[in-house]
Design a protein around this motif. Structure first.
Motif, PDB file in Angstrom:
ATOM      1  N   ALA A 195      57.550  60.424  -2.726  1.00  0.00           N
ATOM      2  CA  ALA A 195      58.901  60.878  -2.358  1.00  0.00           C
ATOM      3  C   ALA A 195      58.795  62.174  -1.567  1.00  0.00           C
ATOM      4  N   GLY A 196      59.695  62.333  -0.623  1.00  0.00           N
ATOM      5  CA  GLY A 196      59.723  63.555   0.167  1.00  0.00           C
ATOM      6  C   GLY A 196      58.869  63.497   1.420  1.00  0.00           C
ATOM      7  N   THR A 197      58.393  62.281   1.802  1.00  0.00           N
ATOM      8  CA  THR A 197      57.509  62.189   2.968  1.00  0.00           C
ATOM      9  C   THR A 197      58.061  61.283   4.070  1.00  0.00           C
ATOM     10  N   SER A 198      59.356  61.133   4.114  1.00  0.00           N
ATOM     11  CA  SER A 198      59.938  60.334   5.200  1.00  0.00           C
ATOM     12  C   SER A 198      59.961  61.160   6.488  1.00  0.00           C
ATOM     13  N   ALA A 199      60.225  60.478   7.592  1.00  0.00           N
ATOM     14  CA  ALA A 199      60.338  61.167   8.877  1.00  0.00           C
ATOM     15  C   ALA A 199      61.509  62.138   8.882  1.00  0.00           C
ATOM     16  N   LYS A 200      62.497  61.877   8.054  1.00  0.00           N
ATOM     17  CA  LYS A 200      63.639  62.789   7.962  1.00  0.00           C
ATOM     18  C   LYS A 200      63.217  64.108   7.299  1.00  0.00           C
ATOM     19  N   LYS A 212      60.550  55.497   7.520  1.00  0.00           N
ATOM     20  CA  LYS A 212      62.000  55.577   7.366  1.00  0.00           C
ATOM     21  C   LYS A 212      62.362  55.992   5.946  1.00  0.00           C
ATOM     22  N   PRO A 213      63.432  56.730   5.775  1.00  0.00           N
ATOM     23  CA  PRO A 213      63.902  57.089   4.428  1.00  0.00           C
ATOM     24  C   PRO A 213      64.238  55.853   3.582  1.00  0.00           C
ATOM     25  N   GLU A 214      64.500  54.729   4.233  1.00  0.00           N
ATOM     26  CA  GLU A 214      64.836  53.504   3.519  1.00  0.00           C
ATOM     27  C   GLU A 214      63.721  53.042   2.580  1.00  0.00           C
ATOM     28  N   ILE A 215      62.491  53.485   2.844  1.00  0.00           N
ATOM     29  CA  ILE A 215      61.381  53.124   1.949  1.00  0.00           C
ATOM     30  C   ILE A 215      61.726  53.516   0.517  1.00  0.00           C
ATOM     31  N   TRP A 216      62.177  54.746   0.336  1.00  0.00           N
ATOM     32  CA  TRP A 216      62.419  55.260  -1.014  1.00  0.00           C
ATOM     33  C   TRP A 216      63.756  54.792  -1.565  1.00  0.00           C
ATOM     34  N   PHE A 261      59.898  47.645  -0.962  1.00  0.00           N
ATOM     35  CA  PHE A 261      58.729  48.160  -0.255  1.00  0.00           C
ATOM     36  C   PHE A 261      57.448  47.751  -0.988  1.00  0.00           C
ATOM     37  N   LEU A 262      57.457  47.888  -2.318  1.00  0.00           N
ATOM     38  CA  LEU A 262      56.278  47.517  -3.101  1.00  0.00           C
ATOM     39  C   LEU A 262      56.042  46.004  -3.084  1.00  0.00           C
ATOM     40  N   LYS A 263      57.097  45.221  -2.982  1.00  0.00           N
ATOM     41  CA  LYS A 263      56.934  43.764  -2.837  1.00  0.00           C
ATOM     42  C   LYS A 263      56.270  43.446  -1.500  1.00  0.00           C
ATOM     43  N   LYS A 264      56.642  44.175  -0.476  1.00  0.00           N
ATOM     44  CA  LYS A 264      56.023  43.974   0.837  1.00  0.00           C
ATOM     45  C   LYS A 264      54.548  44.401   0.791  1.00  0.00           C
ATOM     46  N   GLU A 265      54.258  45.451   0.054  1.00  0.00           N
ATOM     47  CA  GLU A 265      52.857  45.856  -0.123  1.00  0.00           C
ATOM     48  C   GLU A 265      52.080  44.739  -0.813  1.00  0.00           C
ATOM     49  N   ALA A 266      52.640  44.161  -1.857  1.00  0.00           N
ATOM     50  CA  ALA A 266      51.978  43.088  -2.595  1.00  0.00           C
ATOM     51  C   ALA A 266      51.747  41.866  -1.695  1.00  0.00           C
ATOM     52  N   CYS A 273      52.586  42.596   7.889  1.00  0.00           N
ATOM     53  CA  CYS A 273      52.645  43.922   8.521  1.00  0.00           C
ATOM     54  C   CYS A 273      53.953  44.066   9.293  1.00  0.00           C
ATOM     55  N   LYS A 274      54.279  43.044  10.072  1.00  0.00           N
ATOM     56  CA  LYS A 274      55.495  43.081  10.881  1.00  0.00           C
ATOM     57  C   LYS A 274      56.737  43.190  10.004  1.00  0.00           C
ATOM     58  N   ALA A 275      56.768  42.445   8.910  1.00  0.00           N
ATOM     59  CA  ALA A 275      57.946  42.473   8.029  1.00  0.00           C
ATOM     60  C   ALA A 275      58.179  43.884   7.503  1.00  0.00           C
ATOM     61  N   CYS A 276      57.129  44.566   7.119  1.00  0.00           N
ATOM     62  CA  CYS A 276      57.259  45.925   6.601  1.00  0.00           C
ATOM     63  C   CYS A 276      57.635  46.889   7.726  1.00  0.00           C
ATOM     64  N   HIS A 277      56.982  46.765   8.869  1.00  0.00           N
ATOM     65  CA  HIS A 277      57.295  47.655   9.992  1.00  0.00           C
ATOM     66  C   HIS A 277      58.740  47.490  10.432  1.00  0.00           C
ATOM     67  N   ASP A 278      59.207  46.249  10.490  1.00  0.00           N
ATOM     68  CA  ASP A 278      60.585  45.999  10.923  1.00  0.00           C
ATOM     69  C   ASP A 278      61.584  46.684  10.002  1.00  0.00           C
ATOM     70  N   ALA A 279      61.296  46.682   8.719  1.00  0.00           N
ATOM     71  CA  ALA A 279      62.231  47.243   7.744  1.00  0.00           C
ATOM     72  C   ALA A 279      62.056  48.749   7.538  1.00  0.00           C
ATOM     73  N   TYR A 280      60.810  49.229   7.588  1.00  0.00           N
ATOM     74  CA  TYR A 280      60.550  50.570   7.082  1.00  0.00           C
ATOM     75  C   TYR A 280      59.827  51.526   8.030  1.00  0.00           C
ATOM     76  N   ARG A 281      59.594  51.121   9.248  1.00  0.00           N
ATOM     77  CA  ARG A 281      58.905  52.005  10.197  1.00  0.00           C
ATOM     78  C   ARG A 281      59.803  52.264  11.391  1.00  0.00           C
ATOM     79  N   LEU A 282      59.876  53.534  11.782  1.00  0.00           N
ATOM     80  CA  LEU A 282      60.634  53.888  12.981  1.00  0.00           C
ATOM     81  C   LEU A 282      59.961  53.286  14.205  1.00  0.00           C
ATOM     82  N   LYS A 283      60.749  52.945  15.165  1.00  0.00           N
ATOM     83  CA  LYS A 283      60.219  52.357  16.420  1.00  0.00           C
ATOM     84  C   LYS A 283      59.624  53.442  17.265  1.00  0.00           C
TER      85      LYS A 283
END
Length: 150
Positions: free
Chosen positions: A79-84, A93-97, A103-108, A140-150
């Motif tokens: 926590a506390g490590t988003s781009a914001k 993205k803050p949406e991770i937290w 997010f953890l399901k996507k990791e799995a 990788c794409k599914a996680c990037h689409d949801a949780y990574r800034l473009k």
């Protein structure tokens, strides 16, 4: 003088703790970036092998990918490590937290696909290897689409 010390000592302790916390979060971002850079290099090499399959090279690359799959994302996404919160060279993205369970399901899913890829690399079927690489790339794409800034 005693009053001054009574107020400044706690303030100094709080500011010191905040500085340490900021250093820890910045360190987590640096660790995260190093991890994903290494992972990206491995994925690129394995992607090339998916196009032109070489069983011996696939086994060698899988041996390098396998330890990367053991990384616990909780350690590099505290926590506390988003781009914001830590702007600059940070794409989290803050949406991770806000959606940490997802997010953890996507990791799995990523790790399961990675294990499938490592297993496919032990064989001689280039099509199975390419399919497993595509599956891992999809996670990788599914996680990037949801949780990574473009």
């Amino acid at each position: 003088m005693r009053r001054f010390a009574l107020f400044t000592l706690p303030a100094a302790l709080v500011l010191g703790a905040l500085s340490i916390a900021q250093a820890d979060t910045a360190g987590a971002v640096a660790d995260r970036q190093a991890y994903f850079k290494s992972l990206g290099q491995q994925a690129k090499k394995m992607g090339e092998l998916a196009k032109s399959f070489d069983p011996a090279a696939a086994k060698a690359q899988a041996a390098q990918l396998a330890p990367l799959l053991a990384k616990d994302f909780k350690t590099i996404f505290p926590a506390g490590t988003s781009a914001k919160e830590i702007p600059g060279d940070n794409e989290a993205k803050p949406e991770i937290w806000a959606n940490f369970d997802d997010f953890l399901k996507k990791e799995a899913a990523f790790k399961a696909a990675g294990e499938t890829l490592v297993a496919a690399a032990q064989g001689t079927d280039g099509k199975a290897f390419a399919a497993a690489m595509g599956q891992m790339g999809g996670t990788c794409k599914a996680c990037h689409d949801a949780y990574r800034l473009k």
